[in-house]
Design an enzyme around this catalytic site. Structure first.
Site, PDB file in Angstrom:
ATOM      1  N   GLU A  41       0.858  -1.099   0.113  1.00 51.31           N
ATOM      2  CA  GLU A  41      -0.222  -0.140   0.008  1.00 51.31           C
ATOM      3  C   GLU A  41       0.841   1.454  -0.004  1.00 51.31           C
ATOM      4  O   GLU A  41       0.568   2.331   1.031  1.00 51.31           O
ATOM      5  CB  GLU A  41      -1.052  -0.035   1.202  1.00 51.31           C
TER       6      GLU A  41
ATOM      7  N   GLU B 261      -5.463  -8.328  -0.687  1.00 52.54           N
ATOM      8  CA  GLU B 261      -6.041  -8.143   0.608  1.00 52.54           C
ATOM      9  C   GLU B 261      -7.511  -7.750   0.358  1.00 52.54           C
ATOM     10  O   GLU B 261      -7.879  -6.716  -0.544  1.00 52.54           O
ATOM     11  CB  GLU B 261      -5.505  -7.033   1.256  1.00 52.54           C
TER      12      GLU B 261
HETATM   13  O1  AHR Z   1      -5.220  -5.966   6.900  1.00 53.47           O
HETATM   14  C1  AHR Z   1      -5.014  -4.902   7.648  1.00 53.47           C
HETATM   15  C2  AHR Z   1      -4.408  -3.574   7.076  1.00 53.47           C
HETATM   16  O2  AHR Z   1      -5.109  -3.229   5.960  1.00 53.47           O
HETATM   17  C3  AHR Z   1      -2.829  -4.164   6.241  1.00 53.47           C
HETATM   18  O3  AHR Z   1      -1.901  -4.043   7.282  1.00 53.47           O
HETATM   19  C4  AHR Z   1      -2.797  -2.928   5.276  1.00 53.47           C
HETATM   20  O4  AHR Z   1      -2.016  -3.384   4.255  1.00 53.47           O
HETATM   21  C5  AHR Z   1      -4.405  -2.735   5.113  1.00 53.47           C
HETATM   22  O5  AHR Z   1      -4.511  -1.190   4.951  1.00 53.47           O
END
Ligand code: AHR
Length: 513
Positions: free
Chosen positions: A173, A292
Site C-alpha cells: 500500500e 487483501e
Molecule cells: O489487513 C489490515 C491492514 O489493512 C493491512 O496491514 C494494510 O495493508 C491494510 O490497510
C-alpha cells in the site's frame, strides 16, 4: 419470491481455476501471529509453538498461499530481526500498529508453519523504510542454496534447504499516506523497478507483485497503476489490489452489492494495465494479485481499540487485540459474492488473499489458552476452495434486481460456477442478496447431462430471524452450513430455491451431453 435464470455452456469457459485465488494473509498485527497461529504453551501447541487446533482449521479452510509478514507492518520491518537465536532477537516498536514486536516469530518460524499448513509463501519486502539492498539480501538468504554469507547464515540458523519462495510483494500500500515511507507513484515505481531487478538478479525464477491502489476510492487510483507499471512493466508479473467492505450507516443494500465494486475495481485495473501494455508495446500481460480483501468494520465503533488511529494510541503492548471483527450472516453472504467476483475474473486475477487468517478480521478466531472456532465467513471460502475445480464457467445471468444507493440497480442473485472434467463435477456458488424474499433460480446446463446432486448446502439466517447472528467462543456453531433441501436437477436443468439472504453451494455429477 424473486427469480433468476442462469445459463452455462460447457464450451464457454473463462480459464482454469487459479489455486492461488484461495490465499490468505498473516500479518504481525494484533493476535494473528501471537496467540493466533503461534502460542507456545497452549495445550494444543506442538513443540514449535504452532497451535494445532488453528492449523486444523486452516487446512479445513483450504488455504493455498499465505502472504506474510504484512501489511502496514512490513513497511517498518527489518527482516533480519526475525532470524537467528530467538533470545538474541531485538524487541522493537511497530509504529504501524502501535505494538511491541518481540520478534519471537520470524521467517524460519513462518516457513515451518507454512510447510505444516501445506501453503505456499508469499513474502512481502519493506519498501517503506528500506530498499534495494535489504530486498536482494532477503532473496539470497531465503532462496540461495548455499556457499555465500547470507545463504550459509540461513543454514546456521537451522534451514539447510532454501525456502524456495517464488512469490514476492514489492512493498505494501505504498500509495497510502498512512504507510510508513509512503511514496509518490514515481518514487515508488522507480524503487520497485530497481528492487525487483536486483531481486531477480539473485533468483530469476521469482514472481513479483507491484503495489497497486489501496482501494478504488483512492484519489490516485488509475494514475498510480499507470505510473507504477510504466516504471516496472518489464520487471513485475502482477499488480496488487486491496479492498475492504462494511455495512455503513445502515445501508445494507449497498453493502450486499460490494461485489459490484470489486468487479469495477478489477475491470479498471485490467484496463489500466492493458493500456500500459499497449502504449509500451509490451507482449506480456500483467495479471492481478488481489492480495487483501474482506469485510472489515473500519468505521470506528464504540469501544473499539484501533491503534492505527492516532486517538486510540496509548500504552505499547505485545500483540494487543486489534480489529477482531465478529462476522454475521450478512457478512458471510457478502464474502460469498466477493469470492464469486474473484472467481469470475480468474483469467486475470491470478492471486487473492483474504485478510487476515486468524483473529484480525479473520475467518478463524482463537483465544489465548482457549479454543479456536470458525466465523460465519469461514464457510463460503472453505466450500469454494474445496469444490471450485477445473475450468471456470462463463455465466449468463438474468436476475430480478433491487435498488442500491451506491451501485444503482443490482442483481438479487449472484453466482459463479466451475466444471471439472476429470471428476465430472460442476459446482455452483450462489448468493441471494434479497433481505426478505427467497429466490427461485433456474440454471440451464448446456452441453451437460446432470445425473445427480452431490452436494447442496446453504448458509442462511438462523431460525430466530437475526441476520446479525454470529459465532463466538460461547456459541461456536450458531452460523454454519445446513443441507439445502430445495435443489433438484433433471438432465439439463437445475432448480434451486435460495432462502432470503443466503449463500449456497450446489455440486452436480455431470457427463457431456
Ligand atoms: O489487513 C489490515 C491492514 O489493512 C493491512 O496491514 C494494510 O495493508 C491494510 O490497510
Amino acid at each position: 419470491m424473486s427469480r433468476a435464470t442462469i445459463t452455462v455452456d460447457r464450451d464457454f469457459t473463462v480459464g482454469p481455476v487459479p489455486r492461488r485465488l484461495f490465499g490468505n494473509f498473516v500479518e504481525h498485527m494484533g493476535r494473528c501471529v501471537y496467540t493466533g497461529i503461534y502460542e507456545p504453551g497452549h495445550p494444543d501447541a506442538d513443540e514449535n509453538g504452532y497451535r494445532l487446533d488453528v492449523l486444523d482449521l486452516v487446512k479445513e479452510l483450504g488455504v493455498s498461499v499465505v502472504r506474510y509478514p504484512g501489511g502496514n507492518f512490513v513497511s517498518g520491518y527489518n527482516w533480519e530481526d526475525g532470524v537467528g537465536p530467538v533470545d538474541q532477537r531485538p524487541r522493537r516498536l511497530d509504529g504501524a500498529w502501535h505494538t511491541v514486536e518481540t520478534n519471537a516469530f520470524g521467517l524460519h518460524e513462518f516457513a515451518g508453519w507454512a510447510e505444516k499448513a501445506n501453503v505456499e509463501i508469499m513474502e512481502a519486502i519493506n519498501l517503506g523504510t528500506r530498499g534495494v539492498d535489504a530486498a536482494r539480501e532477503l532473496v539470497e538468504y531465503a532462496n540461495h542454496p548455499g556457499g555465500t554469507y547470507l545463504s550459509d547464515l540461513r543454514k546456521k540458523n537451522g534451514a539447510s534447504d532454501p525456502f524456495g519462495i517464488k512469490l514476492w510483494c514489492l512493498g505494501n500500500e505504498m500509495d497510502g499516506p498512512w504507510q510508513i515511507g509512503h511514496k509518490t507513484a514515481d518514487e515508488y515505481g522507480r524503487l520497485a523497478q530497481e528492487a525487483g531487478k536486483a531481486m531477480r538478479l539473485v533468483d530469476p525464477s521469482i514472481e513479483l507483485v507491484a503495489s497497486g491502489s489501496s482501494n478504488r476510492g483512492m484519489p490516485t487510483f488509475g494514475e498510480w497503476e499507470q505510473t507504477v507499471l510504466g516504471h516496472t512493466y518489464d520487471v513485475v508479473d502482477y499488480v496488487s489490489l486491496h479492498a475492504y467492505y462494511e455495512e455503513k450507516d445502515g445501508d445494507v443494500a449497498s453493502f450486499l452489492a460490494s461485489g459490484v465494486d470489486m468487479d469495477l475495481f478489477i475491470d479498471g485495473v485490467i484496463a489500466t494495465a492493458d493500456s500500459v501494455r499497449a502504449r509500451g508495446k509490451h507482449s506480456k500481460f500483467i495479471n492481478l494479485s488481489f492480495d487483501e480483501w474482506n469485510v472489515w468494520y473500519q468505521t470506528a465503533r464504540e469501544g473499539d481499540d484501533m491503534p492505527g488511529t492516532i486517538e486510540a494510541r496509548g500504552e505499547w503492548h505485545e500483540h494487543p487485540r486489534i480489529i477482531e471483527d465478529e462476522y454475521n450472516v450478512t457478512d458471510a453472504v457478502v464474502v460469498g459474492t466477493l469470492l464469486n467476483s474473484l472467481l469470475r475474473h480468474g483469467d486475470r486475477v491470478s492471486i487473492a488473499n483474504q485478510a487476515q487468517l486468524v483473529n484480525v478480521i479473520a475467518p478463524i478466531r482463537s483465544e489465548e489458552n482457549g479454543p479456536a472456532w470458525r466465523q460465519s465467513i469461514f464457510w463460503p471460502f472453505a466450500r469454494m476452495s474445496e469444490l471450485a475445480r477445473g475450468e471456470i464457467l462463463r455465466l449468463s445471468v438474468t436476475s430480478d434486481r433491487y435498488e442500491t444507493a451506491k451501485f444503482g440497480d443490482t442483481d438479487l442473485v449472484d453466482a459463479s460456477a466451475t466444471w471439472d472434467e476429470e471428476s465430472g463435477r460442476v459446482a455452483f456458488f450462489f448468493a441471494n442478496r434479497g433481505l426478505d424474499e427467497a429466490a427461485d433460480v433456474e440454471v440451464n446446463l448446456r452441453g451437460f447431462d446432470a445425473s445427480r446432486i452431490t452436494r447442496a448446502e446453504v448458509l442462511e439466517i438462523p431460525e430466530n430471524g437475526d441476520r446479525f447472528a454470529t459465532n463466538n467462543e460461547q456459541s461456536q456453531d450458531r452460523v454454519g452450513l445446513t443441507p439445502l433441501a430445495s435443489a433438484a436437477v433433471d438432465g439439463g436443468t437445475l432448480r434451486v430455491s435460495l432462502p432470503a439472504l443466503s449463500w449456497a453451494v450446489v455440486e452436480l455429477e455431470v457427463s457431456k451431453a
